[in-house]
Design a protein around this motif. Structure first.
Motif, PDB file in Angstrom:
ATOM      1  N   ASP A  65      29.518  32.322  28.902  1.00  0.00           N
ATOM      2  CA  ASP A  65      29.924  33.535  28.180  1.00  0.00           C
ATOM      3  C   ASP A  65      28.766  34.520  28.052  1.00  0.00           C
ATOM      4  N   GLU A  66      27.535  33.991  28.043  1.00  0.00           N
ATOM      5  CA  GLU A  66      26.349  34.857  27.958  1.00  0.00           C
ATOM      6  C   GLU A  66      25.953  35.425  29.310  1.00  0.00           C
ATOM      7  N   GLY A  67      26.463  34.837  30.388  1.00  0.00           N
ATOM      8  CA  GLY A  67      26.196  35.364  31.720  1.00  0.00           C
ATOM      9  C   GLY A  67      25.224  34.576  32.562  1.00  0.00           C
ATOM     10  N   ARG A  68      24.816  33.379  32.126  1.00  0.00           N
ATOM     11  CA  ARG A  68      23.935  32.578  32.985  1.00  0.00           C
ATOM     12  C   ARG A  68      24.758  31.877  34.054  1.00  0.00           C
ATOM     13  N   VAL A  69      24.364  32.064  35.306  1.00  0.00           N
ATOM     14  CA  VAL A  69      25.046  31.443  36.440  1.00  0.00           C
ATOM     15  C   VAL A  69      24.610  29.986  36.556  1.00  0.00           C
ATOM     16  N   TYR A  70      25.603  29.104  36.712  1.00  0.00           N
ATOM     17  CA  TYR A  70      25.320  27.680  36.859  1.00  0.00           C
ATOM     18  C   TYR A  70      25.926  27.083  38.120  1.00  0.00           C
ATOM     19  N   SER A  71      26.742  27.828  38.842  1.00  0.00           N
ATOM     20  CA  SER A  71      27.324  27.257  40.061  1.00  0.00           C
ATOM     21  C   SER A  71      27.820  28.376  40.966  1.00  0.00           C
ATOM     22  N   ILE A  72      27.592  28.219  42.260  1.00  0.00           N
ATOM     23  CA  ILE A  72      28.075  29.168  43.259  1.00  0.00           C
ATOM     24  C   ILE A  72      28.698  28.374  44.404  1.00  0.00           C
ATOM     25  N   ILE A  73      29.979  28.581  44.635  1.00  0.00           N
ATOM     26  CA  ILE A  73      30.644  27.970  45.785  1.00  0.00           C
ATOM     27  C   ILE A  73      30.616  28.993  46.906  1.00  0.00           C
ATOM     28  N   CYS A  74      30.082  28.620  48.056  1.00  0.00           N
ATOM     29  CA  CYS A  74      29.762  29.575  49.108  1.00  0.00           C
ATOM     30  C   CYS A  74      30.863  29.653  50.166  1.00  0.00           C
ATOM     31  N   PRO A  75      30.988  30.810  50.847  1.00  0.00           N
ATOM     32  CA  PRO A  75      31.988  30.931  51.914  1.00  0.00           C
ATOM     33  C   PRO A  75      31.774  29.916  53.026  1.00  0.00           C
ATOM     34  N   GLN A  76      32.883  29.453  53.611  1.00  0.00           N
ATOM     35  CA  GLN A  76      32.861  28.497  54.714  1.00  0.00           C
ATOM     36  C   GLN A  76      33.907  28.904  55.742  1.00  0.00           C
ATOM     37  N   GLN A  77      33.837  28.298  56.894  1.00  0.00           N
ATOM     38  CA  GLN A  77      34.749  28.708  57.956  1.00  0.00           C
ATOM     39  C   GLN A  77      34.857  27.620  59.015  1.00  0.00           C
ATOM     40  N   GLY A  78      35.962  27.629  59.714  1.00  0.00           N
ATOM     41  CA  GLY A  78      36.091  26.841  60.922  1.00  0.00           C
ATOM     42  C   GLY A  78      36.036  27.792  62.107  1.00  0.00           C
ATOM     43  N   VAL A  79      35.312  27.420  63.138  1.00  0.00           N
ATOM     44  CA  VAL A  79      35.146  28.283  64.306  1.00  0.00           C
ATOM     45  C   VAL A  79      35.471  27.494  65.559  1.00  0.00           C
ATOM     46  N   CYS A  80      36.208  28.110  66.476  1.00  0.00           N
ATOM     47  CA  CYS A  80      36.638  27.426  67.691  1.00  0.00           C
ATOM     48  C   CYS A  80      35.991  28.038  68.923  1.00  0.00           C
ATOM     49  N   SER A  81      35.619  27.173  69.848  1.00  0.00           N
ATOM     50  CA  SER A  81      35.069  27.577  71.136  1.00  0.00           C
ATOM     51  C   SER A  81      35.967  27.030  72.234  1.00  0.00           C
ATOM     52  N   PRO A  82      36.308  27.840  73.227  1.00  0.00           N
ATOM     53  CA  PRO A  82      37.151  27.335  74.312  1.00  0.00           C
ATOM     54  C   PRO A  82      36.542  26.145  75.044  1.00  0.00           C
ATOM     55  N   ALA A  83      35.218  26.054  75.062  1.00  0.00           N
ATOM     56  CA  ALA A  83      34.577  24.980  75.825  1.00  0.00           C
ATOM     57  C   ALA A  83      34.591  23.652  75.093  1.00  0.00           C
ATOM     58  N   ILE A  84      34.271  23.662  73.798  1.00  0.00           N
ATOM     59  CA  ILE A  84      34.088  22.387  73.096  1.00  0.00           C
ATOM     60  C   ILE A  84      35.057  22.203  71.934  1.00  0.00           C
ATOM     61  N   GLY A  85      35.994  23.135  71.759  1.00  0.00           N
ATOM     62  CA  GLY A  85      36.978  22.988  70.704  1.00  0.00           C
ATOM     63  C   GLY A  85      36.499  23.537  69.374  1.00  0.00           C
ATOM     64  N   CYS A  86      37.176  23.144  68.294  1.00  0.00           N
ATOM     65  CA  CYS A  86      36.881  23.681  66.969  1.00  0.00           C
ATOM     66  C   CYS A  86      35.806  22.845  66.268  1.00  0.00           C
ATOM     67  N   LEU A  87      34.971  23.553  65.554  1.00  0.00           N
ATOM     68  CA  LEU A  87      33.963  22.910  64.725  1.00  0.00           C
ATOM     69  C   LEU A  87      34.070  23.452  63.308  1.00  0.00           C
ATOM     70  N   ASN A  88      33.733  22.612  62.339  1.00  0.00           N
ATOM     71  CA  ASN A  88      33.644  23.043  60.961  1.00  0.00           C
ATOM     72  C   ASN A  88      32.239  23.576  60.713  1.00  0.00           C
ATOM     73  N   VAL A  89      32.155  24.734  60.074  1.00  0.00           N
ATOM     74  CA  VAL A  89      30.881  25.348  59.742  1.00  0.00           C
ATOM     75  C   VAL A  89      30.824  25.493  58.228  1.00  0.00           C
ATOM     76  N   GLU A  90      29.943  24.747  57.597  1.00  0.00           N
ATOM     77  CA  GLU A  90      29.845  24.771  56.146  1.00  0.00           C
ATOM     78  C   GLU A  90      28.470  25.266  55.721  1.00  0.00           C
ATOM     79  N   VAL A  91      28.455  26.158  54.752  1.00  0.00           N
ATOM     80  CA  VAL A  91      27.209  26.582  54.118  1.00  0.00           C
ATOM     81  C   VAL A  91      27.136  25.852  52.778  1.00  0.00           C
ATOM     82  N   THR A  92      26.306  24.836  52.700  1.00  0.00           N
ATOM     83  CA  THR A  92      26.212  24.010  51.496  1.00  0.00           C
ATOM     84  C   THR A  92      25.123  24.555  50.586  1.00  0.00           C
ATOM     85  N   VAL A  93      25.499  24.917  49.360  1.00  0.00           N
ATOM     86  CA  VAL A  93      24.531  25.412  48.389  1.00  0.00           C
ATOM     87  C   VAL A  93      23.786  24.216  47.807  1.00  0.00           C
TER      88      VAL A  93
END
Length: 327
Positions: free
Chosen positions: A85-113
């Motif tokens: 309520d005072e505004g101190r940040v204690y957690s950030i969940i970061c954007p993530q995505q799955g990306v596909c390549s025609p050569a090797i298929g789909c991979l999961n790409v995660e940005v872990t905080v």
């Protein structure tokens, strides 16, 4: 037509930003705060802002005269900012995505905080935070249908070398503050990035965005596993992946997000923990996002990003050669 947006919940107190003059803009200095584990203080969270429009951008041909910057919105409501309520940040969940390549298929790409600290101010709709992250990449289930994957798997399963078919054995990519390879901590700041032009389709004032912040991170080398064969294999997989994904995780490239927030809401701590755990176990490129899909990558003029097939074929030959030489 009347505004259907629910009111911002009562309970905002504020004051944490003002508790230290070093926290103030134009150059917030948060070093007096400890870098905290991202899931260690969920019991302190009271308020949140969800990122409904995580707009991602990167150069598909870094170093070229025309680096061909691409823009892509990741799946909505994966990323969140959690604070008191005072505004101190204690957690950030970061954007993530799955990306596909025609050569090797789909991979999961995660940005872990791995660490965060900061403040949010609902009164003037601003924020400042520091983050430390690691990038993780591994094959998603659909990749098993690709011929190259089947070849890899048959070879690796009969060896002692771990294969990046799960998060446990993911390819880890180091990150740091752009231009400062000795600084793994980078800032999340108010407003949109000012380092490149932003097309209208990547702006969301008219969609009801409450505020916006930006962050940028430079891609470093792959983290060694201690197994030289696996390290060389991971480097080659990343090289092929980068061709199919427009050099997204190419060493030296800078990834940028303009994260457009929904208005503040209250935190249900059990729901937050479940949401964080779901994405900690990670987005799967094959299963998609329960809150809707993101957009296809495109250039500033709106034309779609495309892969040069002839170059990809060359990379397949490199992988074939690697298999013959190392496995």
């Amino acid at each position: 037509m009347p505004d259907q947006t629910p009111p911002i919940p009562a309970g905002w107190v504020g004051g944490f930003e003002q508790s230290n003059p070093d926290f103030a803009y134009p150059d917030p200095n948060l070093t007096s705060l400890d870098m905290l584990g991202n899931l260690d203080n969920i019991d302190k969270l009271q308020r949140q802002q969800a990122v409904l429009w995580p707009e991602f951008s990167w150069e598909t041909e870094p170093g070229a005269a025309d680096p061909k910057r691409a823009y892509q919105m990741f799946a909505p409501d994966i990323s969140r900012l959690g604070y008191t309520d005072e505004g101190r940040v204690y957690s950030i969940i970061c954007p993530q995505q799955g990306v596909c390549s025609p050569a090797i298929g789909c991979l999961n790409v995660e940005v872990t905080v791995t660490g965060q600290r900061g403040w949010a101010n609902e009164t003037d709709r601003t924020l400042a935070a520091d983050m430390e992250v690691t990038g993780k990449i591994w094959f998603s289930p659909s990749a098993k249908q690709k011929t190259l994957y089947k070849v890899f798997w048959e070879i690796f399963k009969h060896s002692s070398h771990p294969f990046p078919s799960s998060k446990e054995h993911a390819i880890e990519v180091t990150t740091f503050r752009p231009g400062q390879p000795d600084q793994p901590i980078f800032p999340l700041l108010k407003g949109q990035s000012k380092t490149f032009p932003i097309p209208d389709f990547a702006k969301h004032e008219d969609d009801g965005a409450w505020s916006v912040g930006n962050l940028a991170v430079e891609i470093g080398p792959i983290k060694p596993t201690g197994d030289s064969t696996v390290d060389k294999f991971n480097e080659l997989v990343l090289e092929v992946f980068n061709l199919g994904a427009g050099n997204m995780l190419k060493q030296g490239n800078t990834l940028t997000w303009n994260v457009w927030f929904n208005q503040p809401g209250l935190v249900d701590q059990e729901e937050w923990a479940a949401h964080a755990e779901k994405w900690r176990q990670s987005i799967d490129a094959d299963h998609g996002s329960p809150d809707g899909e993101g957009t296809e990558a495109r250039y500033f003029d709106g034309s779609p990003f495309s892969v040069v097939q002839s170059l990809e074929d060359q990379e397949i030959k490199k992988i074939t050669s690697f298999i013959k030489s190392h496995l």
